[in-house]
Design a protein around this motif. Structure first.
Motif, mmCIF file in Angstrom:
data_model
loop_
_atom_site.group_PDB
_atom_site.id
_atom_site.type_symbol
_atom_site.label_atom_id
_atom_site.label_comp_id
_atom_site.label_asym_id
_atom_site.label_seq_id
_atom_site.Cartn_x
_atom_site.Cartn_y
_atom_site.Cartn_z
ATOM 1 N N GLY A 113 0.820 -1.207 0.000
ATOM 2 C CA GLY A 113 0.000 0.000 0.000
ATOM 3 C C GLY A 113 0.849 1.249 0.000
ATOM 4 N N GLY A 114 0.942 1.881 1.152
ATOM 5 C CA GLY A 114 1.710 3.109 1.250
ATOM 6 C C GLY A 114 1.587 3.697 2.642
ATOM 7 N N PHE A 115 1.948 4.951 2.733
ATOM 8 C CA PHE A 115 1.867 5.657 4.010
ATOM 9 C C PHE A 115 1.605 7.121 3.732
ATOM 10 C CE2 PHE A 115 3.899 8.067 7.517
ATOM 11 C CZ PHE A 115 3.115 7.594 8.562
ATOM 12 N N ASP A 116 0.553 7.651 4.336
ATOM 13 C CA ASP A 116 0.220 9.066 4.207
ATOM 14 C C ASP A 116 -0.146 9.581 5.600
ATOM 15 O OD1 ASP A 116 -0.751 11.611 3.700
ATOM 16 O OD2 ASP A 116 -1.928 10.991 1.955
ATOM 17 N N TYR A 117 0.830 10.186 6.236
ATOM 18 C CA TYR A 117 0.666 10.693 7.595
ATOM 19 C C TYR A 117 -0.526 11.642 7.698
ATOM 20 C CZ TYR A 117 1.848 12.956 12.030
ATOM 21 O OH TYR A 117 1.809 13.447 13.302
ATOM 22 N N PRO A 145 16.954 0.179 5.557
ATOM 23 C CA PRO A 145 16.281 0.897 4.458
ATOM 24 C C PRO A 145 14.798 1.166 4.708
ATOM 25 C CG PRO A 145 17.765 -0.741 3.556
ATOM 26 C CD PRO A 145 17.757 -0.951 5.055
ATOM 27 N N ASP A 146 14.068 0.199 5.308
ATOM 28 C CA ASP A 146 12.647 0.425 5.596
ATOM 29 C C ASP A 146 12.458 1.614 6.539
ATOM 30 O OD1 ASP A 146 11.977 -1.735 4.027
ATOM 31 O OD2 ASP A 146 11.393 -3.037 5.684
ATOM 32 N N GLU A 147 13.342 1.738 7.534
ATOM 33 C CA GLU A 147 13.236 2.855 8.488
ATOM 34 C C GLU A 147 13.544 4.178 7.796
ATOM 35 O OE1 GLU A 147 14.400 0.714 12.706
ATOM 36 O OE2 GLU A 147 16.020 1.136 11.287
ATOM 37 N N LYS A 148 14.542 4.194 6.956
ATOM 38 C CA LYS A 148 14.873 5.420 6.211
ATOM 39 C C LYS A 148 13.703 5.844 5.327
ATOM 40 C CE LYS A 148 19.842 4.534 6.109
ATOM 41 N NZ LYS A 148 20.993 4.163 5.300
ATOM 42 N N GLY A 149 13.106 4.869 4.647
ATOM 43 C CA GLY A 149 11.955 5.163 3.792
ATOM 44 C C GLY A 149 10.769 5.660 4.590
ATOM 45 N N MET A 150 10.546 5.047 5.733
ATOM 46 C CA MET A 150 9.433 5.444 6.587
ATOM 47 C C MET A 150 9.611 6.869 7.090
ATOM 48 S SD MET A 150 6.722 3.939 7.541
ATOM 49 C CE MET A 150 5.362 4.603 8.438
ATOM 50 N N LEU A 151 10.816 7.202 7.526
ATOM 51 C CA LEU A 151 11.073 8.571 7.995
ATOM 52 C C LEU A 151 10.824 9.584 6.882
ATOM 53 C CD1 LEU A 151 14.219 8.048 10.257
ATOM 54 C CD2 LEU A 151 11.956 8.871 10.982
ATOM 55 N N ALA A 152 11.235 9.272 5.671
ATOM 56 C CA ALA A 152 11.024 10.179 4.540
ATOM 57 C C ALA A 152 9.533 10.337 4.242
ATOM 58 C CB ALA A 152 11.765 9.671 3.308
ATOM 59 N N LYS A 156 6.580 13.289 2.924
ATOM 60 C CA LYS A 156 6.052 13.139 1.573
ATOM 61 C C LYS A 156 5.371 11.772 1.483
ATOM 62 C CE LYS A 156 7.253 13.146 -3.267
ATOM 63 N NZ LYS A 156 8.262 12.955 -4.254
ATOM 64 N N PRO A 157 4.034 11.760 1.334
ATOM 65 C CA PRO A 157 3.316 10.480 1.276
ATOM 66 C C PRO A 157 3.873 9.562 0.184
ATOM 67 C CG PRO A 157 1.777 12.315 1.379
ATOM 68 C CD PRO A 157 3.138 12.903 1.175
ATOM 69 N N ILE A 158 3.782 8.251 0.455
ATOM 70 C CA ILE A 158 4.216 7.264 -0.530
ATOM 71 C C ILE A 158 3.026 6.364 -0.865
ATOM 72 C CG2 ILE A 158 6.682 7.222 0.010
ATOM 73 C CD1 ILE A 158 6.145 4.854 1.880
ATOM 74 N N ASP A 159 2.932 5.999 -2.116
ATOM 75 C CA ASP A 159 1.835 5.155 -2.573
ATOM 76 C C ASP A 159 2.397 4.110 -3.527
ATOM 77 O OD1 ASP A 159 -0.406 3.958 -3.678
ATOM 78 O OD2 ASP A 159 -1.452 5.848 -4.069
ATOM 79 N N PHE A 160 2.398 2.862 -3.072
ATOM 80 C CA PHE A 160 2.902 1.752 -3.876
ATOM 81 C C PHE A 160 1.766 0.931 -4.490
ATOM 82 C CE2 PHE A 160 6.253 2.468 -0.658
ATOM 83 C CZ PHE A 160 7.305 2.755 -1.510
ATOM 84 N N THR A 161 0.521 1.402 -4.347
ATOM 85 C CA THR A 161 -0.593 0.638 -4.897
ATOM 86 C C THR A 161 -0.484 0.625 -6.421
ATOM 87 O OG1 THR A 161 -2.035 2.581 -4.901
ATOM 88 C CG2 THR A 161 -2.195 1.112 -2.993
ATOM 89 N N ARG A 162 -0.685 -0.555 -6.966
ATOM 90 C CA ARG A 162 -0.697 -0.742 -8.419
ATOM 91 C C ARG A 162 -1.773 -1.782 -8.714
ATOM 92 N NH1 ARG A 162 2.146 2.740 -7.233
ATOM 93 N NH2 ARG A 162 4.279 3.233 -7.845
#
Length: 176
Positions: A113-117, A145-152, A156-162
């Protein structure tokens, strides 16, 4: 085959997948709070989706607490999360959310999915801020790497849904 897609979504990722799945299967779709066991009993195939929080699937009790009534149906559960799929993590999710009997009968899929705070409710923001503090307290060179991505993703929201991510689930449901 009469199918229903039921979902519980805090930030929209599980809802997006649920809508795509329902569209592909020409299935009915309901938000979890709008359906009960009597309604579920009308379907041959039940697909449930929810976000992962720690390793718990949001709202899954709709299925697990009624498993004895539903176990003769085709049951599919999907969970969404921000991290890449890893077999060991997926195994932990399965063993934490389903009994052995349920694992034999319920087919589980992890859909990234993703993450949008910004979409989180206050209590979830508080919990996520605690996680952020914990990650920020680590030596920056020791963050995975997962922690670095999560902090970023806090900024800036991330969306991996496809839509292609549902293909295996769709094939499974359509198979006899």
């Amino acid at each position: 085959m009469k199918a229903v897609v039921v979902y519980k979504s805090k930030s929209g990722f599980a809802k997006k997948y649920a809508q795509w799945i329902a569209e592909e299967l020409q299935a009915d779709i309901y938000e979890a709070s709008k359906i009960d066991i009597n309604m579920l009993m009308l379907y041959d195939t039940i697909i449930y989706g929810g976000g992962l929080y720690a390793i718990g699937i949001n709202g899954l009790k709709t299925i697990t607490k009624n498993f004895d009534k539903l176990k003769d149906k085709k049951i599919v559960v999907f969970a969404t999360g921000a991290t890449p799929p890893r077999d060991e993590d997926i195994d932990k999710v399965k063993t934490s959310n389903f009994t052995e009997e349920q694992q034999q009968k319920i087919r589980f899929f992890y859909l990234r999915g993703g993450f949008d705070y910004t979409r989180l409710k206050l209590i979830d923001k508080v919990l996520m801020n605690l996680l952020k503090l914990k990650m920020n307290s680590k030596d920056k060179n020791k963050l995975i790497p997962d922690e670095k991505g999560m902090l970023a993703a806090y900024d800036k929201p991330i969306d991996f849904t496809r839509k292609k991510n549902i293909e295996e689930l769709i094939m499974y449901v359509k198979a006899k």
